[in-house]
Scaffold this motif. Structure first.
Motif, short mmCIF file in Angstrom:
data_model
loop_
_atom_site.label_atom_id
_atom_site.label_comp_id
_atom_site.label_asym_id
_atom_site.label_seq_id
_atom_site.Cartn_x
_atom_site.Cartn_y
_atom_site.Cartn_z
N ARG A 218 -4.62 2.98 91.73
CA ARG A 218 -4.91 2.90 90.30
C ARG A 218 -5.45 1.54 89.88
O ARG A 218 -6.06 1.41 88.81
CB ARG A 218 -3.65 3.25 89.50
CG ARG A 218 -3.30 4.73 89.54
CD ARG A 218 -1.86 4.98 89.16
NE ARG A 218 -1.52 4.48 87.85
CZ ARG A 218 -0.28 4.31 87.43
NH1 ARG A 218 0.75 4.56 88.23
NH2 ARG A 218 -0.05 3.87 86.20
N LEU A 219 -5.27 0.51 90.71
CA LEU A 219 -5.82 -0.81 90.39
C LEU A 219 -7.32 -0.87 90.59
O LEU A 219 -8.00 -1.70 90.00
CB LEU A 219 -5.16 -1.89 91.26
CG LEU A 219 -3.67 -2.14 91.08
CD1 LEU A 219 -3.27 -3.39 91.83
CD2 LEU A 219 -3.27 -2.24 89.62
N GLY A 220 -7.87 0.01 91.44
CA GLY A 220 -9.30 -0.03 91.74
C GLY A 220 -9.58 -0.78 93.03
O GLY A 220 -8.96 -1.80 93.32
N ARG A 221 -10.49 -0.24 93.83
CA ARG A 221 -10.96 -0.84 95.07
C ARG A 221 -9.89 -0.92 96.14
O ARG A 221 -9.95 -1.74 97.07
CB ARG A 221 -11.61 -2.22 94.86
CG ARG A 221 -12.77 -2.22 93.88
CD ARG A 221 -13.68 -3.40 94.06
NE ARG A 221 -14.41 -3.31 95.32
CZ ARG A 221 -15.54 -2.61 95.49
NH1 ARG A 221 -16.07 -1.93 94.47
NH2 ARG A 221 -16.12 -2.59 96.67
N ALA A 222 -8.89 -0.03 96.08
CA ALA A 222 -7.95 0.10 97.20
C ALA A 222 -8.73 0.64 98.39
O ALA A 222 -9.68 1.39 98.25
CB ALA A 222 -6.83 1.06 96.83
N TRP A 223 -8.32 0.24 99.61
CA TRP A 223 -9.11 0.64 100.76
C TRP A 223 -8.27 0.87 102.01
O TRP A 223 -7.14 0.40 102.12
CB TRP A 223 -10.18 -0.41 101.05
CG TRP A 223 -9.64 -1.74 101.49
CD1 TRP A 223 -9.13 -2.72 100.68
CD2 TRP A 223 -9.53 -2.22 102.83
NE1 TRP A 223 -8.72 -3.78 101.44
CE2 TRP A 223 -8.96 -3.52 102.77
CE3 TRP A 223 -9.87 -1.70 104.08
CZ2 TRP A 223 -8.70 -4.28 103.89
CZ3 TRP A 223 -9.63 -2.46 105.21
CH2 TRP A 223 -9.05 -3.73 105.12
N THR A 224 -8.86 1.62 102.89
CA THR A 224 -8.31 1.86 104.21
C THR A 224 -9.48 1.89 105.18
O THR A 224 -10.59 1.48 104.82
CB THR A 224 -7.49 3.16 104.23
OG1 THR A 224 -6.86 3.32 105.51
CG2 THR A 224 -8.36 4.39 103.94
N ILE A 232 -13.15 3.02 100.70
CA ILE A 232 -12.51 2.71 99.41
C ILE A 232 -11.98 4.01 98.81
O ILE A 232 -12.67 5.03 98.80
CB ILE A 232 -13.51 2.05 98.45
CG1 ILE A 232 -13.99 0.70 99.01
CG2 ILE A 232 -12.87 1.83 97.07
CD1 ILE A 232 -15.06 0.05 98.19
N VAL A 233 -10.76 3.96 98.31
CA VAL A 233 -10.15 5.11 97.64
C VAL A 233 -10.10 4.82 96.15
O VAL A 233 -9.35 3.95 95.70
CB VAL A 233 -8.74 5.39 98.19
CG1 VAL A 233 -8.13 6.60 97.47
CG2 VAL A 233 -8.78 5.63 99.70
N TRP A 234 -10.92 5.54 95.39
CA TRP A 234 -11.02 5.29 93.95
C TRP A 234 -10.02 6.09 93.14
O TRP A 234 -9.51 5.62 92.13
CB TRP A 234 -12.44 5.60 93.46
CG TRP A 234 -13.45 4.60 93.88
CD1 TRP A 234 -14.43 4.75 94.83
CD2 TRP A 234 -13.61 3.27 93.37
NE1 TRP A 234 -15.18 3.60 94.94
CE2 TRP A 234 -14.71 2.68 94.05
CE3 TRP A 234 -12.95 2.52 92.41
CZ2 TRP A 234 -15.14 1.38 93.80
CZ3 TRP A 234 -13.37 1.22 92.15
CH2 TRP A 234 -14.45 0.67 92.84
N ARG A 235 -9.75 7.32 93.56
CA ARG A 235 -8.80 8.15 92.81
C ARG A 235 -7.97 8.95 93.80
O ARG A 235 -8.47 9.40 94.84
CB ARG A 235 -9.52 9.09 91.84
CG ARG A 235 -10.17 8.40 90.65
CD ARG A 235 -10.60 9.41 89.57
NE ARG A 235 -11.49 10.41 90.11
CZ ARG A 235 -11.23 11.72 90.12
NH1 ARG A 235 -10.09 12.18 89.64
NH2 ARG A 235 -12.11 12.58 90.62
N GLU A 266 -11.31 10.85 95.14
CA GLU A 266 -12.63 10.22 95.11
C GLU A 266 -12.62 9.01 96.02
O GLU A 266 -11.72 8.17 95.94
CB GLU A 266 -13.02 9.80 93.69
CG GLU A 266 -14.43 9.25 93.58
CD GLU A 266 -14.80 8.81 92.18
OE1 GLU A 266 -15.99 8.52 91.94
OE2 GLU A 266 -13.90 8.74 91.33
N VAL A 267 -13.63 8.93 96.90
CA VAL A 267 -13.68 7.85 97.88
C VAL A 267 -15.09 7.28 97.94
O VAL A 267 -16.02 7.82 97.35
CB VAL A 267 -13.25 8.34 99.28
CG1 VAL A 267 -11.82 8.88 99.25
CG2 VAL A 267 -14.21 9.41 99.80
#
Length: 294
Positions: A218-224, A232-235, A266-267
């Motif tokens: 939820r912070l934005g620009r989380a990634w794996t 990047i995992v957006w939602r 969303e990725v």
């Protein structure tokens, strides 16, 4: 130094885009803004061209005087200075000569510091808010003139929550200036501190619980990583129960975590645009049972 009860001549201190609506509201409500103070221009891009802060760009558009020198506040005769996400230390000699109030996006004394909205989301807070506070020498310790609270939606993103808080804070400020600030009330309670979010905190550690990971997203620009490339995992949203396999195991668009599962919505694969997770799975060379983040 205490501000006038109903100030009319208002200096403004801020830099990022979230501060722009507040500046625009002050001008729109007829307040005289003799000076805007913001960060210095930064060099961006390959050409190294100087880029102004969003607040400077807005001030120039509005025809306002703008500077990056805080001491110039001492020369404009402002009744009060309004501070919104300024991001710089204001020295004592300025505080003793110019009364300053700050819009802070938390319910003080919880989340004093630079990233109060981010930390509220990461901590799983159910409520947050905005405080209009006196600017003191110590970080976010001043008395509070007014505050307003909101509930945090279970899936609300940082961008969405911050937008709501800016609108709430803008209205709070304008009403306080119109009706009179009055005396501030001391902060009550145990303080907590909101350090800036380190980029490393945005990497998804699949050993953590799905609830914790959803907050990071939820912070934005989380990634794996998937097949060795950044994703990047957006939602996302919480999945229906646990999945077989170790944390990070992929099943369709869901991922096993240390507790429960997380469904990717969303990725953004490396070098590509944002897309639905289902579309990414159809085109990605990643099979069910593979582990993300390896």
């Amino acid at each position: 130094m205490s501000p006038a009860d109903q100030p009319r001549r208002i200096a403004f201190l801020g830099s990022p885009a979230l501060a722009v609506p507040v500046l625009e509201a002050l001008v729109g409500h007829g307040y005289e803004v003799p000076l805007v103070v913001t960060r210095a221009d930064k060099r961006r891009g390959r050409g190294g061209e100087l880029s102004p802060s969003p607040v400077k760009a807005a001030a120039q558009r509005l025809g306002l005087a703008v500077t990056d020198q805080v001491d110039e506040l001492l020369e404009v005769g402002a009744d009060v200075g309004v501070v919104v996400a300024f991001g710089r230390i204001i020295k004592p000699h300025v505080l003793t000569q110019v009364p300053l109030v700050n819009l802070h996006f938390s319910l003080l004394p919880r989340w004093r510091g630079a990233a109060p909205v981010e930390r509220a989301i990461l901590a799983g807070d159910h409520r947050t808010g905005v405080c209009l506070m006196d600017v003191a020498q110590e970080l976010d310790t001043g008395g509070v003139y007014r505050r307003a609270e909101v509930e945090i939606g279970p899936d609300e993103t940082l961008e969405e929550l911050r937008s709501r808080l800016v609108a709430l804070g803008t209205a709070l400020l304008v009403d306080a200036l119109h009706e009179g600030l009055g005396p501030p009330e001391p902060q009550v309670g145990e303080p907590t501190y909101a350090a800036k979010v380190d980029p490393a905190e945005l990497r998804l550690d699949w050993a953590r619980s799905a609830v914790e990971l959803s907050r990071v997203v939820r912070l934005g620009r989380a990634w794996t990583t998937a097949a060795g490339r950044r994703l990047i995992v957006w939602r996302s949203r919480l999945g229906d129960g646990a999945l077989e396999g170790p944390p990070g195991t992929l099943a369709g668009t869901s991922v096993a975590t240390g507790q429960g599962s997380l469904e990717l919505l969303e990725v953004q694969p490396e070098g590509r645009g944002r897309q639905a997770a289902e579309a990414w799975r159809r085109g990605a060379r990643v099979a069910d049972g593979e582990q993300l983040g390896r």
